[in-house]
Motif scaffolding. Sequence first.
Motif, PDB file in Angstrom:
ATOM      1  N   LEU A 172      32.524  46.185  39.684  1.00 26.96           N
ATOM      2  CA  LEU A 172      32.371  45.078  40.620  1.00 26.96           C
ATOM      3  C   LEU A 172      33.679  44.702  41.313  1.00 26.96           C
ATOM      4  O   LEU A 172      33.659  44.061  42.355  1.00 26.96           O
ATOM      5  N   GLY A 173      34.807  45.071  40.743  1.00 31.69           N
ATOM      6  CA  GLY A 173      36.095  44.816  41.388  1.00 31.69           C
ATOM      7  C   GLY A 173      36.669  43.465  41.075  1.00 31.69           C
ATOM      8  O   GLY A 173      36.174  42.712  40.226  1.00 31.69           O
ATOM      9  N   ASP A 174      37.743  43.141  41.788  1.00 34.92           N
ATOM     10  CA  ASP A 174      38.492  41.912  41.542  1.00 34.92           C
ATOM     11  C   ASP A 174      37.728  40.686  42.003  1.00 34.92           C
ATOM     12  O   ASP A 174      36.966  40.720  42.955  1.00 34.92           O
ATOM     13  N   THR A 175      38.013  39.595  41.333  1.00 34.20           N
ATOM     14  CA  THR A 175      37.479  38.295  41.709  1.00 34.20           C
ATOM     15  C   THR A 175      38.276  37.749  42.889  1.00 34.20           C
ATOM     16  O   THR A 175      39.435  38.092  43.061  1.00 34.20           O
ATOM     17  N   ASP A 176      37.655  36.919  43.689  1.00 29.08           N
ATOM     18  CA  ASP A 176      38.409  36.258  44.757  1.00 29.08           C
ATOM     19  C   ASP A 176      38.255  34.743  44.652  1.00 29.08           C
ATOM     20  O   ASP A 176      38.232  34.038  45.635  1.00 29.08           O
ATOM     21  N   GLY A 177      38.164  34.272  43.443  1.00 30.31           N
ATOM     22  CA  GLY A 177      38.047  32.820  43.256  1.00 30.31           C
ATOM     23  C   GLY A 177      37.438  32.459  41.924  1.00 30.31           C
ATOM     24  O   GLY A 177      36.282  32.083  41.867  1.00 30.31           O
ATOM     25  N   GLY A 178      38.163  32.592  40.847  1.00 24.63           N
ATOM     26  CA  GLY A 178      37.653  32.233  39.529  1.00 24.63           C
ATOM     27  C   GLY A 178      37.767  33.383  38.555  1.00 24.63           C
ATOM     28  O   GLY A 178      38.252  34.465  38.888  1.00 24.63           O
ATOM     29  N   HIS A 179      37.302  33.136  37.335  1.00 27.77           N
ATOM     30  CA  HIS A 179      37.374  34.125  36.266  1.00 27.77           C
ATOM     31  C   HIS A 179      36.051  34.890  36.159  1.00 27.77           C
ATOM     32  O   HIS A 179      34.983  34.291  36.325  1.00 27.77           O
ATOM     33  N   PRO A 180      36.114  36.169  35.821  1.00 28.61           N
ATOM     34  CA  PRO A 180      34.870  36.909  35.566  1.00 28.61           C
ATOM     35  C   PRO A 180      34.144  36.295  34.366  1.00 28.61           C
ATOM     36  O   PRO A 180      34.777  35.675  33.499  1.00 28.61           O
ATOM     37  N   PHE A 181      32.827  36.466  34.343  1.00 29.40           N
ATOM     38  CA  PHE A 181      32.040  35.862  33.272  1.00 29.40           C
ATOM     39  C   PHE A 181      30.803  36.696  32.994  1.00 29.40           C
ATOM     40  O   PHE A 181      30.426  37.575  33.767  1.00 29.40           O
ATOM     41  N   VAL A 182      30.175  36.408  31.859  1.00 27.37           N
ATOM     42  CA  VAL A 182      28.949  37.083  31.434  1.00 27.37           C
ATOM     43  C   VAL A 182      27.920  36.015  31.122  1.00 27.37           C
ATOM     44  O   VAL A 182      28.212  35.058  30.400  1.00 27.37           O
ATOM     45  N   LEU A 183      26.714  36.171  31.679  1.00 23.81           N
ATOM     46  CA  LEU A 183      25.589  35.272  31.391  1.00 23.81           C
ATOM     47  C   LEU A 183      24.649  35.971  30.410  1.00 23.81           C
ATOM     48  O   LEU A 183      24.311  37.144  30.600  1.00 23.81           O
ATOM     49  N   TYR A 184      24.212  35.229  29.402  1.00 21.64           N
ATOM     50  CA  TYR A 184      23.288  35.769  28.411  1.00 21.64           C
ATOM     51  C   TYR A 184      21.921  35.131  28.637  1.00 21.64           C
ATOM     52  O   TYR A 184      21.704  33.971  28.286  1.00 21.64           O
ATOM     53  N   HIS A 185      21.010  35.901  29.223  1.00 22.99           N
ATOM     54  CA  HIS A 185      19.679  35.403  29.552  1.00 22.99           C
ATOM     55  C   HIS A 185      18.727  35.475  28.360  1.00 22.99           C
ATOM     56  O   HIS A 185      17.567  35.073  28.469  1.00 22.99           O
ATOM     57  N   GLY A 186      19.219  35.988  27.244  1.00 24.70           N
ATOM     58  CA  GLY A 186      18.470  36.060  26.001  1.00 24.70           C
ATOM     59  C   GLY A 186      19.416  36.484  24.898  1.00 24.70           C
ATOM     60  O   GLY A 186      20.547  36.898  25.174  1.00 24.70           O
TER      61      GLY A 186
ATOM     62  N   GLU B 231      23.966  39.617  32.020  1.00 26.99           N
ATOM     63  CA  GLU B 231      24.399  39.728  33.413  1.00 26.99           C
ATOM     64  C   GLU B 231      25.923  39.609  33.463  1.00 26.99           C
ATOM     65  O   GLU B 231      26.481  38.576  33.103  1.00 26.99           O
ATOM     66  N   VAL B 232      26.592  40.670  33.892  1.00 23.61           N
ATOM     67  CA  VAL B 232      28.046  40.694  34.028  1.00 23.61           C
ATOM     68  C   VAL B 232      28.370  40.291  35.462  1.00 23.61           C
ATOM     69  O   VAL B 232      27.809  40.846  36.412  1.00 23.61           O
ATOM     70  N   CYS B 233      29.287  39.313  35.629  1.00 28.10           N
ATOM     71  CA  CYS B 233      29.480  38.652  36.918  1.00 28.10           C
ATOM     72  C   CYS B 233      30.961  38.548  37.298  1.00 28.10           C
ATOM     73  O   CYS B 233      31.814  38.300  36.448  1.00 28.10           O
ATOM     74  N   VAL B 234      31.216  38.694  38.597  1.00 26.61           N
ATOM     75  CA  VAL B 234      32.550  38.518  39.156  1.00 26.61           C
ATOM     76  C   VAL B 234      32.437  37.532  40.321  1.00 26.61           C
ATOM     77  O   VAL B 234      31.662  37.762  41.250  1.00 26.61           O
ATOM     78  N   PRO B 235      33.183  36.421  40.266  1.00 26.99           N
ATOM     79  CA  PRO B 235      33.150  35.455  41.374  1.00 26.99           C
ATOM     80  C   PRO B 235      33.593  36.109  42.684  1.00 26.99           C
ATOM     81  O   PRO B 235      34.608  36.797  42.717  1.00 26.99           O
ATOM     82  N   GLN B 236      32.816  35.913  43.713  1.00 25.93           N
ATOM     83  CA  GLN B 236      33.130  36.406  45.056  1.00 25.93           C
ATOM     84  C   GLN B 236      32.662  35.343  46.045  1.00 25.93           C
ATOM     85  O   GLN B 236      31.515  34.894  45.969  1.00 25.93           O
ATOM     86  N   ARG B 237      33.510  34.974  46.964  1.00 25.20           N
ATOM     87  CA  ARG B 237      33.154  33.925  47.935  1.00 25.20           C
ATOM     88  C   ARG B 237      31.909  34.267  48.743  1.00 25.20           C
ATOM     89  O   ARG B 237      31.218  33.391  49.227  1.00 25.20           O
ATOM     90  N   HIS B 238      31.645  35.554  48.915  1.00 23.16           N
ATOM     91  CA  HIS B 238      30.473  35.973  49.688  1.00 23.16           C
ATOM     92  C   HIS B 238      29.428  36.645  48.798  1.00 23.16           C
ATOM     93  O   HIS B 238      28.628  37.447  49.284  1.00 23.16           O
ATOM     94  N   GLY B 239      29.443  36.300  47.505  1.00 25.34           N
ATOM     95  CA  GLY B 239      28.477  36.875  46.573  1.00 25.34           C
ATOM     96  C   GLY B 239      27.066  36.447  46.896  1.00 25.34           C
ATOM     97  O   GLY B 239      26.833  35.352  47.423  1.00 25.34           O
ATOM     98  N   GLU B 240      26.118  37.307  46.554  1.00 24.16           N
ATOM     99  CA  GLU B 240      24.715  37.023  46.876  1.00 24.16           C
ATOM    100  C   GLU B 240      24.047  36.087  45.866  1.00 24.16           C
ATOM    101  O   GLU B 240      22.949  35.607  46.098  1.00 24.16           O
TER     102      GLU B 240
END
Length: 137
Positions: free
Chosen positions: A37-51, A62-71
């Motif tokens: 997913l590459g570098d973040t552009d505003g915050g720390h990377p994080f992981v969401l546990y949906h179960g 769900e592995v997540c990287v903050p991006q100002r234009h993320g969907e």
Amino acid sequence: MYDVLTRQVPEQQYVGRTKRVLVPELESFICSTFEELGDTDGGHPFVLYHGPVNNEEDGPVEVCVPQRHGEKRLPAGEVAFTEISGSQCSFPEILGAYEAVYRWAREQGREPDGPPREIYLNGLGEELHMEIALPLR
């Protein structure tokens, strides 16, 4: 043993990848997805546990990287959290931090308002340092 604090967090846009994984595959999935997913552009990377994720249950994660234009978007709101580092970040030790945050919420009469998350505060190649955070109603 764990200090649980609360704070308000703003809405956060991000990009993420979701997969069902058991504990033995979890670290590899997190690391390879952060790299993909590459570098973040505003915050720390994080992981969401949906179960739950353990040796029998596979999330999803769900592995997540903050991006100002993320969907995708995490809503603004209050979270309860605790910080951990080093061996506290390994399974099964990490479960103590999750239990502390959920116990604090119950004792305060608060309900979870979304999936718990691991927020990675360390840099690449540094010892693991993260927050275990739970959105609250």
